[in-house]
Design an enzyme around this catalytic site. Structure first.
Site, PDB file in Angstrom:
ATOM      1  N   ASN A 166       0.532  -1.579  -0.238  1.00  0.00           N
ATOM      2  CA  ASN A 166      -0.345   0.167   0.013  1.00  0.00           C
ATOM      3  C   ASN A 166       1.006   1.010   0.292  1.00  0.00           C
ATOM      4  O   ASN A 166       1.613   0.957   0.305  1.00  0.00           O
ATOM      5  CB  ASN A 166      -1.310  -0.259   1.052  1.00  0.00           C
ATOM      6  CG  ASN A 166      -0.333   0.300   2.935  1.00  0.00           C
ATOM      7  OD1 ASN A 166       0.988   0.426   2.538  1.00  0.00           O
ATOM      8  ND2 ASN A 166      -0.521  -0.756   3.452  1.00  0.00           N
ATOM      9  N   LEU A 167      -0.045   2.598   0.155  1.00  0.00           N
ATOM     10  CA  LEU A 167       1.333   3.658  -0.364  1.00  0.00           C
ATOM     11  C   LEU A 167       1.920   3.746   1.162  1.00  0.00           C
ATOM     12  O   LEU A 167       3.334   4.001   0.119  1.00  0.00           O
ATOM     13  CB  LEU A 167       0.172   4.755  -0.293  1.00  0.00           C
ATOM     14  CG  LEU A 167       1.138   6.547  -0.885  1.00  0.00           C
ATOM     15  CD1 LEU A 167       1.882   6.443  -2.294  1.00  0.00           C
ATOM     16  CD2 LEU A 167      -0.164   6.965  -1.157  1.00  0.00           C
ATOM     17  N   GLU A 208       3.613   1.651   3.222  1.00  0.00           N
ATOM     18  CA  GLU A 208       4.363   0.652   2.959  1.00  0.00           C
ATOM     19  C   GLU A 208       5.334   1.263   1.887  1.00  0.00           C
ATOM     20  O   GLU A 208       6.946   1.137   1.980  1.00  0.00           O
ATOM     21  CB  GLU A 208       3.983  -0.655   2.399  1.00  0.00           C
ATOM     22  CG  GLU A 208       2.575  -1.042   4.067  1.00  0.00           C
ATOM     23  CD  GLU A 208       1.953  -2.282   3.467  1.00  0.00           C
ATOM     24  OE1 GLU A 208       1.749  -2.952   3.935  1.00  0.00           O
ATOM     25  OE2 GLU A 208       2.199  -3.278   2.621  1.00  0.00           O
ATOM     26  N   ASP A 259      -5.226  -7.806   0.749  1.00  0.00           N
ATOM     27  CA  ASP A 259      -6.262  -9.458   0.756  1.00  0.00           C
ATOM     28  C   ASP A 259      -6.869  -9.550   0.077  1.00  0.00           C
ATOM     29  O   ASP A 259      -6.683 -10.282  -1.488  1.00  0.00           O
ATOM     30  CB  ASP A 259      -6.488  -9.542   1.660  1.00  0.00           C
ATOM     31  CG  ASP A 259      -6.358 -10.393   2.977  1.00  0.00           C
ATOM     32  OD1 ASP A 259      -4.158  -9.628   2.842  1.00  0.00           O
ATOM     33  OD2 ASP A 259      -6.100 -10.477   4.785  1.00  0.00           O
TER      34      ASP A 259
END
Length: 473
Positions: A193-194, A196, A262
């Protein structure tokens, strides 16, 4: 966009297995022992968590799923195995008596989580050899590998899983955790995700910076692709030899982002496992993310929900339109990864050969555009007495066919300008062309990464023969 048959997908998921437990009850008073609410437990629930939620999403799509990971020799592990069996997931759990199954217990009152209790030892200290051996045995029968990392130790030897997958020729998708992305070197695709992503490469202020830093990361880690999920801003797909694809978010109402990552990686894996191109898989995953964030709690997406989302994404107007209108319609469809097909012709007297040809052309993509010669153009091409049917009639007949999405007229001798403006993924022409270079517009299509296809006409059907038969009585 066409919904794949996910029942043909077989995916192997490896990662940190968890059991999610919920205790629900009312809280109407404060404890006399400490300033905390007293919850009278009225019901409880157990759910599959961690990497198991990826497997659950895949099973909800109808795919075949194998799940590999660690668990303890305890009651929580038995509960987890029961839940996996009910969901139709084939579990391959390496039992470890010395550690506890990771369990997260949440106490909930009036839809508010009051406290979470975590029971876990972690698996990083365990000998990975037995798990790696089981992984290699499962590789042969799978189509795609998903590594779901929650930093609990199951993927402490993630490099071995990636290397084995690459040797076996299996795409390996990784949902990463932490800031050491070098561990995932050689993976097919990473899906951070952004937050991370920025924790690894630094803050990004716009699409261009995401693309620049993402490409540098792909080069460093030898990745085939990078997908950055960006919440309400959608997602960005980067590939080494292609332009960036920035897809807008589809969710109208965001209630809960729990488990959305997920869902994204599960739809990606299922679509790739049945042979869909990466851009199609990402477009489907983006639709799925828009659905799942509209649900409360960790949730999954069904094929039926995806089908409704795809249908709802269709352009509001089909049929005969102008070139300018068409170009506007195509903008969101390209962003969604749809495959555009173009063909052209006079289509003066529509016959079964035309119908079959157009059905074949439509099968090469998601949308079919038919470019039709105007009346003057037909007259110059076919001679006096043609066309038999004027342009509005010919366009109406074509637009009525299920295989045709849009019909656009052109007045020139060839539709080269229109083809170059549309930039289709596939240009189709019928006949006995010896070489695609003889097909008008081939250069524009090939220059933009498209392809040119030649289809055979159906024998025994010809507009000229029909006209001659009518004239001869």
């Amino acid at each position: 966009m066409i919904l794949p048959d996910f029942s043909l997908a077989r995916v192997l998921v490896v990662g940190d297995l968890m059991l999610d437990r919920y205790w629900f009850g009312g809280a109407s008073r404060i404890s006399p022992e400490a300033p905390v609410p007293v919850v009278r437990v009225e019901s409880s629930e157990e759910r599959i968590g961690g990497a198991g939620n990826v497997a659950l999403n895949l099973a909800a799509l109808g795919g075949e799923v194998d799940l590999l990971g660690y668990a303890g020799e305890d009651e929580a592990a038995a509960a987890l195995e029961r839940l996996l069996a009910v969901a139709g997931i084939r579990s391959h759990i390496e039992r470890c008596p010395a550690v506890a199954t990771i369990t997260k217990l949440r106490v909930v009152s009036r839809q508010q989580q009051l406290i979470r209790l975590d029971f876990e030892d972690g698996f990083a200290h365990l000998d990975p050899a037995p798990l790696v051996t089981r992984f290699r045995a499962l590789l042969e029968e799978t189509g795609v590998v998903v590594l779901s990392d929650y930093a609990k130790g199951t993927l402490a030897c993630v490099e071995e899983f990636i290397a084995a997958s690459r040797r076996a020729g299996k795409p390996v998708l990784v949902d990463p955790k932490g800031v050491d992305f070098d561990r995932y070197r050689g993976a097919t695709l990473l899906t951070p995700n952004l937050s991370e992503f920025e924790a690894v490469v630094g803050a990004c202020c716009d699409d261009a910076e995401i693309e620049r830093k993402g490409r540098a990361l792909m080069t460093r880690l030898d990745l085939e692709a990078l997908l950055v999920t960006r919440g309400e801003h959608g997602m960005s797909l980067l590939r080494p030899t292609a332009g960036a694809l920035h897809l807008p978010a589809h969710g109208k109402e965001v209630y809960d982002v729990t488990g959305a990552g997920d869902t994204v990686i599960s739809v990606l894996a299922a679509a790739l496992a049945v042979g869909r191109p990466l851009t199609d898989a990402v477009a489907l995953a983006n639709l799925a993310a828009g659905i799942v964030v509209g649900k409360l709690g960790t949730a999954s997406v069904s094929p039926e929900e995806l089908a409704i989302a795809i249908h709802g994404q269709r352009a509001p107007r089909r049929g005969a339109i102008t070139l300018a209108e068409l170009l506007d319609v195509l903008i969101p469809l390209r962003r969604a990864g749809e495959r555009i097909v173009v063909t052209n012709g006079c289509f003066d007297l529509l016959h079964p050969g035309h119908v079959h040809y157009l059905e074949q052309a439509r099968a090469l993509g998601d949308r079919l555009i038919v470019l039709v010669n105007g009346d003057d153009s037909v007259r110059r091409l076919k001679g006096a007495g043609r066309p038999v049917n004027p342009l509005p009639h010919r366009m109406a007949m074509l637009a009525a066919l299920e295989s045709v999405d849009w019909v656009v007229a052109f007045d020139g001798d060839t539709p080269r300008d229109e083809i170059c403006a549309i930039r289709p993924h596939v240009l189709v022409k019928g006949g006995d062309y010896a070489d695609i270079t003889a097909i008008v517009g081939h250069d524009c299509v090939l220059e933009t990464g498209g392809e040119v296809r030649i289809l055979d006409f159906v024998e025994g059907h010809s507009t000229t023969r029909i006209i001659e038969a009518i004239r001869n009585g």
